[in-house]
Structure formats: structure tokens, C-alpha cells
Design a protein around this motif. Structure first.
Motif, mmCIF file in Angstrom:
data_model
loop_
_atom_site.group_PDB
_atom_site.id
_atom_site.type_symbol
_atom_site.label_atom_id
_atom_site.label_comp_id
_atom_site.label_asym_id
_atom_site.label_seq_id
_atom_site.Cartn_x
_atom_site.Cartn_y
_atom_site.Cartn_z
ATOM 1 N N GLU A 298 52.779 30.431 50.876
ATOM 2 C CA GLU A 298 51.610 30.304 51.747
ATOM 3 C C GLU A 298 50.685 29.192 51.257
ATOM 4 O O GLU A 298 50.239 28.334 52.034
ATOM 5 N N LYS A 299 50.407 29.177 49.958
ATOM 6 C CA LYS A 299 49.496 28.164 49.421
ATOM 7 C C LYS A 299 50.158 26.784 49.356
ATOM 8 O O LYS A 299 49.488 25.757 49.522
ATOM 9 N N ALA A 300 51.457 26.771 49.119
ATOM 10 C CA ALA A 300 52.165 25.487 49.080
ATOM 11 C C ALA A 300 52.021 24.749 50.401
ATOM 12 O O ALA A 300 51.698 23.551 50.439
ATOM 13 N N THR A 301 52.256 25.448 51.495
ATOM 14 C CA THR A 301 52.194 24.790 52.801
ATOM 15 C C THR A 301 50.756 24.453 53.192
ATOM 16 O O THR A 301 50.506 23.428 53.829
ATOM 17 N N ARG A 302 49.794 25.280 52.801
ATOM 18 C CA ARG A 302 48.387 24.916 53.029
ATOM 19 C C ARG A 302 48.002 23.677 52.225
ATOM 20 O O ARG A 302 47.177 22.867 52.665
ATOM 21 N N ALA A 303 48.614 23.523 51.060
ATOM 22 C CA ALA A 303 48.319 22.380 50.196
ATOM 23 C C ALA A 303 48.954 21.088 50.697
ATOM 24 O O ALA A 303 48.675 20.015 50.156
ATOM 25 N N GLY A 304 49.807 21.192 51.712
ATOM 26 C CA GLY A 304 50.411 19.986 52.275
ATOM 27 C C GLY A 304 51.884 19.817 52.001
ATOM 28 O O GLY A 304 52.454 18.758 52.281
ATOM 29 N N VAL A 305 52.534 20.838 51.448
ATOM 30 C CA VAL A 305 53.976 20.752 51.211
ATOM 31 C C VAL A 305 54.694 20.890 52.552
ATOM 32 O O VAL A 305 54.645 21.936 53.193
ATOM 33 N N THR A 306 55.343 19.821 52.973
ATOM 34 C CA THR A 306 56.088 19.827 54.242
ATOM 35 C C THR A 306 57.593 19.820 54.030
ATOM 36 O O THR A 306 58.340 20.140 54.946
ATOM 37 N N ARG A 307 58.018 19.436 52.837
ATOM 38 C CA ARG A 307 59.445 19.435 52.523
ATOM 39 C C ARG A 307 59.635 20.049 51.147
ATOM 40 O O ARG A 307 58.849 19.776 50.222
ATOM 41 N N VAL A 308 60.669 20.847 51.014
ATOM 42 C CA VAL A 308 60.913 21.512 49.738
ATOM 43 C C VAL A 308 62.389 21.417 49.394
ATOM 44 O O VAL A 308 63.260 21.685 50.224
ATOM 45 N N PHE A 309 62.648 20.968 48.169
ATOM 46 C CA PHE A 309 64.029 20.858 47.680
ATOM 47 C C PHE A 309 64.329 22.062 46.801
ATOM 48 O O PHE A 309 63.582 22.365 45.876
ATOM 49 N N ILE A 310 65.430 22.743 47.113
ATOM 50 C CA ILE A 310 65.771 23.997 46.439
ATOM 51 C C ILE A 310 67.109 23.832 45.714
ATOM 52 O O ILE A 310 68.099 23.393 46.309
ATOM 53 N N GLY A 311 67.124 24.192 44.447
ATOM 54 C CA GLY A 311 68.354 24.074 43.667
ATOM 55 C C GLY A 311 69.322 25.211 43.967
ATOM 56 O O GLY A 311 69.578 26.067 43.114
#
Length: 596
Positions: A298-311
Motif C-alpha cells: 500500500e505504501k509502496a504504490t502511494r510512494a510512486g512505485v509503478t513497477r516492481v521486479f520480483i525474484g
């Protein structure tokens, strides 16, 4: 100290393609984090006059992925201006070491002091009893090595030694990894950003990783004890970059979810975005258990994270266990991906092909399962590669196993060893077919339909990214992570040991390649764009659903092919059921005791 001029030239080398030409673009994807970090440290050294009041320090940065490097021309410019110089080939990975060697020799031939640092040097010194032969040869020719990290004012020492002509053969800081808090801002001059895909830059907020993945070099180069920048450091990085028009960032931490200060960092970004209206967006890297951290997504996307790379790495628990990646739980994958999707983030995942249990058939089966059952947007495939600096490399070396001697191939996009089950041909075909299957027209349409069904899905963005990945692999023959716009080739820049081609052979082929590639770009993109238009125009697009995005009961989760098709998957479910039963029994006992 005598007065004069000192030139510090920082170069991030590229690596060669299969024909021996540097992989270089008119516009590359994302600026080098290492180059930005070292430039920030060098700017700080210059500001505090590390060589004294009378020495003028001049800094130059080159990213070879988007800028041609001509050592003779750089040397002539230094001679014209006068003074002493140090050429630093920075952030050199194993696949870039052959290119770094060629450049270093040309700089040395011009009488310039030259140093090489980065993951290859640091990894080899960290993990191997003896320095590899190719490193020994270059050191004997006079090239200096820097192992470890340059924070904590270590550049001052190197600058002084270079100024006095007393450089040591090796600067080894592998046993002394510095704190990051309060260190200078990673930043590149804005004039270099124009050579990338947009107003993008990169930086790290933490280094080190507590996990023990055997294929990983990070744990042996940056250590298993995590070190972090502060929220104040982060704000300073954003403000200084934002002031020169940079508003898109790749946070390069290998696993941001393990940063114990993730919440204060996200809170600071949220304040910048919501209170000061900074238009900033981010790509981050996380593990597969990040969704279990309360409020993280929730906080990541509010902070502006639009793309996430997952291992993600693999969907077979037996393979993950063999690689010591015990933290990945395939029973968590769908829930984690669905949660990122619900908050509007585009998901990337890395997938490694070539674990000991893999066969060509199992790899292609698993890719089909992922396409059907996981709400994943982009998938990046890699060969399992024994990178120098990893445990895998050290083990194979100790066994005398064959590993390709050409370091240029250690880019995760080439096979460099043999597989215990697959023939070389089967392994290479499994890798190639995996790319073709995931980025087929049919699956691109599926991903677009999933995106169009969600109010935050951004199907146009998904179209662009999927076509980027497909075209880099199919047309350019490079991994998407090292792609760019409009491939540049220079006839005389060919790898040492290969002949310089005649102009009548080189230029017609190069121009034909340009024409053929761009025709493929246009025809392929037009075909998929029509699919996109059809999806967008569908009146019932919001009603689309499939197994990957639909909510599921615990019983139906256990019926997924991802669970059923592997022994480790069924065991993981059984273990989860046992643990849940034990947890429930414990709660029941606690309630009974409380009532008494």
C-alpha cells in the motif's frame, strides 16, 4: 603538494555482441547506478579539495552503452589541458571484463594510469583463493584493481596515490564494507541523461543481503549484513536529481522489502508526492514474501512505485531448494502478484532456466503454467550462470567442471556450462522457446485483457513494455535489460583478436541490419497494436477474468497445476496444511487454558 590539474575519468564499459562489436545505442535504457554513485563521491572529493587547495580536479563520466569511447581522443584532450590523470573503468561485471581489458590496454598505451573496479574484480577477490589468470596478466601490465566500495572517503587515498604516481596494484576493501548513511548523493550530470530513454536515473538505498542463494554474487561482494541510507539521504537524492529534470528512478537494492527502514523511506516519498506535488515514480526490487509485510505494498504504490521486479526465479520448489533460495514459497506467488495488481503496479519477474532438476519439457511446461495461473505482466528469462563471485562458480571451479573461458558470454543470455540432464542444444532451445512462448501474440493479448479489466491496469503501458522485451530478444539478440533504441556499431571498435572488417563488407551489412530490424519492429508492433485496439474497444472488457486474476478458495488453490505438477509443490501445500492445523490447535489450547 604541487599545483596543477588532475583528471578523473570514469567509464562504465559495455560488453561485446556475438560478432565482437560493443553493444551500444543511440539511447540506452537506464543510467548506470555505479557511475552515478562514483561521480557523487568524486564530486564530494573535489568539493573538499582532496588534493589540496592548489590542485584543480576535473571529472568526466562516460556510459559506453550510449557513448562511444575513444581512448586516444580522451588521452589527447587530457594532454591538451595538461596535468595528471586516472582512468577508472567502473562497475565492471564479468561479461564486461573483456571490453574493460581492451580499453585499459589502449589507455595504458597512451601513458595514462588506469584502474578497474566492479563486481568481477570484487567477486573474484572475495571468493577465489587465487586471482584468475586474465586478471593477473592485466595487473602485470600495470593496471590497478579496486575491490570493494569507495565510500568513506576512500577516493581521497586513490586520488593522492594517482597524483603522486604511487598507485598500489590492488586496493582491497572487501573486509571493510562502509556505512551508506550520510554519504554523497549518487548523481550524474543532466547532459548524460539525454542519452537514455528519458528522465531516468538510478540509485541504491541499501546494499547487502541476508539470504544465501548459490547463484548470487551480491552476498559475496556487498556482504550478508545489510547497510542502508537514511530518509534524509533519500530526500536529498530526489531533490538534487529532480532539480535537473530527473523524475523517474530505479532503486537498485536487490531486495527493498528487507530494508528495515522501508516505512520511513516510503513515508518521505509520500510526503514529497502528496504535500509538495513531486511527480516522481519508481521501480523497485522485492522478494516473493513482501506482501506479508503489513502496509508494504500500500505504501509502496502511494510512494510512486509503478513497477516492481520480483525474484521469482522458478516455480519448482525442488529447484529453489537446490539453489538455497529457501525464502521463495510458490504457494504465496498468486496472492503476492494479485496484491500488487490490485494496487496498479506492473509486475516483472526473473526466471532462471537450467536448475539441476530442469528438463526442456519441464521448462516449457512451467512457462505455460505461469502464463495461465499467475497474474504476472513481464517475465525475464536467464540462463543459470556460474558468475565469478558466486558459490556456484567456486564449486564448479573446485570440481574442474567445464565453464566457458570467454567471460564476455557471462551475461545470463548465453549458456556457459553443461547441464546434468539437458544436452547443450536442449538447454538452448528451452531458453529460446521460453521467450517465444511468453511473448507470443496470444499471451500478449491475455496480459492486455487482464490489464484492461482493472481500473489501474494501464494496458497501453503493458503493450509498450511487452513489445520492448520481445523486440530486444527477437530483433536485436540481446537481453531486454541491456537493450536500447537504435543500435550503433563502429567498424574499428571490434574486439581485440578479431579482424577489422573491410568497409565494403561492414557497412552494407550494417545498413541492411538496420532496415531489416526496423521493418520487423514496425510489422510486429502494428500487428500487436491491432490486438490492443481490439481489447480496448471491447464493451465487456471490465468483465474479463481467468484463473490468474480470479479469487480462489484454499481448496481450488491446491488444484492449480503449479502445485500439482511438482513433488515439491504438493509437499509445500501439505506442509502449509500441517502448520495451519498446528497453529489452530495451539490457539484452541490457549483458549481452553484461558477459560479455565
Amino acid at each position: 603538494m604541487d599545483a596543477g590539474d588532475f583528471h578523473f575519468v570514469m567509464i562504465k564499459p559495455t560488453h561485446y555482441d556475438d560478432d565482437g562489436y560493443p553493444i551500444q545505442w543511440l539511447r540506452s535504457a537506464i543510467p548506470s547506478n555505479t557511475l552515478a554513485s562514483l561521480n557523487g563521491l568524486a564530486e564530494a572529493a573535489r568539493a573538499r579539495k582532496a588534493l589540496g587547495d592548489d590542485v584543480r580536479i576535473h571529472l568526466s563520466t562516460y556510459d559506453e552503452t550510449n557513448r562511444r569511447i575513444r581512448p586516444e581522443k580522451i588521452a589527447a584532450e587530457i594532454r591538451r589541458k595538461g596535468g595528471k590523470a586516472l582512468i577508472a573503468l567502473v562497475g565492471v561485471q564479468s561479461n564486461q571484463f573483456p571490453r574493460a581489458v581492451d580499453l585499459a590496454r589502449r589507455f595504458m598505451a597512451q601513458g595514462l594510469q588506469t584502474a578497474v573496479g566492479g563486481f568481477h574484480v570484487s567477486g573474484c577477490i572475495s571468493m577465489l583463493d587465487e586471482m584468475p589468470e586474465e586478471m593477473v596478466r592485466l595487473q602485470q601490465e600495470g593496471v590497478v584493481y579496486f575491490a570493494g566500495e569507495a565510500e568513506d572517503r576512500r577516493l581521497d587515498m586513490v586520488f593522492r596515490d594517482a597524483w603522486n604516481g604511487e598507485l598500489k596494484p590492488l586496493y582491497n576493501f572487501m573486509a571493510d564494507l562502509p556505512s551508506l548513511e550520510g554519504e554523497p548523493t549518487p548523481i550524474l550530470p543532466s547532459k548524460h541523461i539525454q542519452f537514455t530513454a528519458g528522465s531516468h536515473s538510478s540509485f541504491d538505498l541499501g546494499r547487502g543481503c541476508p539470504y544465501q542463494c548459490s547463484f548470487c554474487t551480491i552476498i559475496n561482494v556487498q556482504g550478508r549484513k545489510s547497510r542502508f541510507r537514511s530518509a534524509d539521504d533519500l530526500e536529498r537524492i530526489i531533490r538534487e536529481n529532480y532539480a535537473q529534470g530527473i523524475d523517474r528512478f530505479f532503486i537498485t537494492d536487490d531486495n527493498f522489502a528487507r530494508n528495515r527502514e522501508w516505512e520511513p523511506l516510503f513515508d518521505r516519498l509520500i510526503d514529497l508526492r502528496e504535500k509538495e506535488k513531486f511527480d516522481i515514480k519508481f521501480i523497485i526490487q522485492v522478494d516473493t514474501l513482501c506482501h506479508r509485510i503489513e502496509n508494504f505494498i500500500e505504501k509502496a504504490t502511494r510512494a510512486g512505485v509503478t513497477r516492481v521486479f520480483i525474484g521469482l526465479e522458478n516455480i519448482n520448489p525442488d529447484n529453489l531448494l537446490a539453489a538455497k533460495k529457501r525464502q521463495n514459497k510458490i504457494t504465496e506467488y498468486r496472492e503476492m502478484l494479485q496484491k500488487w495488481r490490485s494496487h496498479g503496479a506492473t509486475t516483472y519477474a526473473g526466471y532462471i532456466i537450467g536448475f539441476p532438476g530442469d528438463t526442456k519439457e519441464s521448462v516449457l511446461r512451467d512457462v505455460e503454467i505461469i502464463k495461465k495461473e499467475l497474474p504476472l505482466d513481464l517475465l525475464e528469462f536467464f540462463y543459470l550462470t556460474p558468475l565469478p563471485g558466486s558459490e556456484d562458480h567456486k564449486v564448479l571451479l573446485s570440481k574442474g567442471a567445464w565453464m566457458d573461458p570467454d567471460l564476455n558470454k557471462y551475461d545470463l543470455n548465453h549458456r556457459v556450462t553443461h547441464h546434468p540432464k539437458m544436452s547443450d542444444r536442449d538447454w538452448e532451445e528451452a531458453y529460446r522457446y521460453a521467450w517465444e512462448s511468453y511473448y507470443s501474440d496470444d499471451h500478449i493479448e491475455t496480459v492486455l485483457r487482464r490489464a484492461a479489466a482493472h481500473k489501474k491496469g494501464r494496458p497501453g503501458n503493458k503493450l509498450f513494455l511487452m513489445m520492448w522485451f520481445r523486440l530486444m530478444v527477437q530483433c536485436e539478440g540481446v537481453h531486454p535489460l541491456e537493450g536500447g533504441y537504435f543500435r550503433l556499431k563502429f567498424r574499428k571498435d571490434r574486439r581485440s583478436g578479431l579482424p577489422v572488417e573491410h568497409p565494403l563488407a561492414f557497412y552494407p551489412r550494417y545498413f541492411w541490419e538496420i532496415a531489416a530490424k526496423h521493418w520487423a519492429y514496425v510489422s510486429s508492433t502494428w500487428r500487436v497494436y491491432r490486438i490492443y485496439k481490439k481489447v480496448k474497444a471491447s464493451p465487456d472488457r471490465k468483465a474479463y477474468t481467468d484463473i490468474a486474476i480470479a479469487p480462489m478458495t484454499e481448496a481450488s488453490e491446491q488444484d492449480l497445476a503449479m502445485i500439482r505438477e511438482t513433488r515439491g509443490g504438493t509437499e509445500a501445500v501439505a506442509k502449509g496444511v500441517r502448520n495451519a492445523a498446528l497453529k489452530k490447535a495451539g490457539k484452541d489450547r490457549a483458549k481452553a487454558a484461558a477459560s479455565v
